[in-house]
Design a protein around this motif. Structure first.
Motif, PDB file in Angstrom:
ATOM      1  N   HIS A  47       0.995  -1.306   0.087  1.00  0.00           N
ATOM      2  CA  HIS A  47      -0.056   0.068   0.024  1.00  0.00           C
ATOM      3  C   HIS A  47       0.861   1.286   0.124  1.00  0.00           C
ATOM      4  CE1 HIS A  47      -3.340   2.512   0.701  1.00  0.00           C
ATOM      5  NE2 HIS A  47      -2.717   2.977   1.685  1.00  0.00           N
ATOM      6  N   CYS A  48       0.954   1.758  -1.179  1.00  0.00           N
ATOM      7  CA  CYS A  48       1.829   3.204  -1.104  1.00  0.00           C
ATOM      8  C   CYS A  48       1.300   4.193  -0.858  1.00  0.00           C
ATOM      9  CB  CYS A  48       2.348   3.351  -2.613  1.00  0.00           C
ATOM     10  SG  CYS A  48       3.169   1.999  -3.226  1.00  0.00           S
ATOM     11  N   GLY A  49      -0.084   4.189  -0.126  1.00  0.00           N
ATOM     12  CA  GLY A  49      -0.707   5.314   0.372  1.00  0.00           C
ATOM     13  C   GLY A  49      -1.535   6.057  -0.734  1.00  0.00           C
ATOM     14  N   GLU A  50      -2.003   7.117  -0.324  1.00  0.00           N
ATOM     15  CA  GLU A  50      -2.723   8.225  -1.196  1.00  0.00           C
ATOM     16  C   GLU A  50      -2.564   9.363  -1.033  1.00  0.00           C
ATOM     17  OE1 GLU A  50      -7.337   7.860   0.304  1.00  0.00           O
ATOM     18  OE2 GLU A  50      -6.428   5.721   0.076  1.00  0.00           O
ATOM     19  N   THR A  54      -0.632   9.633   5.481  1.00  0.00           N
ATOM     20  CA  THR A  54       0.719   9.071   5.993  1.00  0.00           C
ATOM     21  C   THR A  54       0.686   7.409   6.112  1.00  0.00           C
ATOM     22  OG1 THR A  54       0.206   9.583   7.851  1.00  0.00           O
ATOM     23  CG2 THR A  54       1.302  11.187   6.917  1.00  0.00           C
ATOM     24  N   ALA A  55      -0.607   6.985   6.042  1.00  0.00           N
ATOM     25  CA  ALA A  55      -0.721   5.558   6.323  1.00  0.00           C
ATOM     26  C   ALA A  55      -0.352   4.620   5.110  1.00  0.00           C
ATOM     27  CB  ALA A  55      -2.362   5.184   6.654  1.00  0.00           C
ATOM     28  N   TYR A  56       0.936   4.208   5.010  1.00  0.00           N
ATOM     29  CA  TYR A  56       1.555   3.213   4.020  1.00  0.00           C
ATOM     30  C   TYR A  56       2.351   2.267   4.625  1.00  0.00           C
ATOM     31  CZ  TYR A  56       5.486   6.383   4.174  1.00  0.00           C
ATOM     32  OH  TYR A  56       6.525   6.920   4.572  1.00  0.00           O
ATOM     33  N   LEU A  57       2.779   1.285   3.932  1.00  0.00           N
ATOM     34  CA  LEU A  57       3.670   0.542   4.194  1.00  0.00           C
ATOM     35  C   LEU A  57       5.009   0.695   3.963  1.00  0.00           C
ATOM     36  CD1 LEU A  57       1.992  -2.930   3.297  1.00  0.00           C
ATOM     37  CD2 LEU A  57       2.383  -1.846   5.637  1.00  0.00           C
ATOM     38  N   ARG A  58       6.101   0.709   4.617  1.00  0.00           N
ATOM     39  CA  ARG A  58       7.441   1.355   4.530  1.00  0.00           C
ATOM     40  C   ARG A  58       8.047   0.289   3.476  1.00  0.00           C
ATOM     41  NH1 ARG A  58      10.058   2.355  10.121  1.00  0.00           N
ATOM     42  NH2 ARG A  58       9.339  -0.079   9.677  1.00  0.00           N
ATOM     43  N   PRO A  59       8.776   0.604   2.439  1.00  0.00           N
ATOM     44  CA  PRO A  59       9.468  -0.301   1.470  1.00  0.00           C
ATOM     45  C   PRO A  59      10.226  -1.483   2.293  1.00  0.00           C
ATOM     46  CG  PRO A  59       9.780   2.024   1.035  1.00  0.00           C
ATOM     47  CD  PRO A  59       9.220   2.171   2.226  1.00  0.00           C
ATOM     48  N   VAL A  60      10.783  -1.356   3.327  1.00  0.00           N
ATOM     49  CA  VAL A  60      11.716  -2.295   3.911  1.00  0.00           C
ATOM     50  C   VAL A  60      10.676  -3.664   4.184  1.00  0.00           C
ATOM     51  CG1 VAL A  60      10.921  -1.717   6.460  1.00  0.00           C
ATOM     52  CG2 VAL A  60      13.246  -2.735   5.801  1.00  0.00           C
TER      53      VAL A  60
END
Length: 95
Positions: A47-50, A54-60
């Motif tokens: 989930h890259c956010g919208e 600010t609610a998104y999954l970090r790339p790590v």
């Protein structure tokens, strides 16, 4: 038939108890490693956010899962989907 639910506490006091380390533990406990065979194409839905969120999954997290899939012989790719609400707004659809 009851489903198994895996839970991981969000608290962490060291790298060994980080959320990434816990995600790996849950991945293995759920048996996902036994589902991936050599050459399998594996989607990692993130989930890259919208906009304005600010609610998104970090790339790590995606990177760690991709490394695990590659180690099992799979071919990972990272994907996302649009937010349905945003698609309606963009298309000017009234529901």
């Amino acid at each position: 038939m009851d489903s198994k639910v895996y839970f991981m506490d969000a608290r962490s006091s060291s790298p060994q108890t980080s959320l990434v380390a816990k995600m790996v533990t849950v991945f293995e406990a759920a048996g996902f490693d036994s589902l991936i065979k050599r050459g399998d194409i594996v989607a990692i839905k993130t989930h890259c956010g919208e906009w304005n969120n600010t609610a998104y999954l970090r790339p790590v997290y995606a990177r760690t899962l991709a490394d695990m899939v590659k180690a099992l012989g799979g071919r990972p790719f990272v994907c996302d989907t649009i937010t349905f609400r945003t698609a309606f707004i963009a298309a000017d659809v009234r529901v």
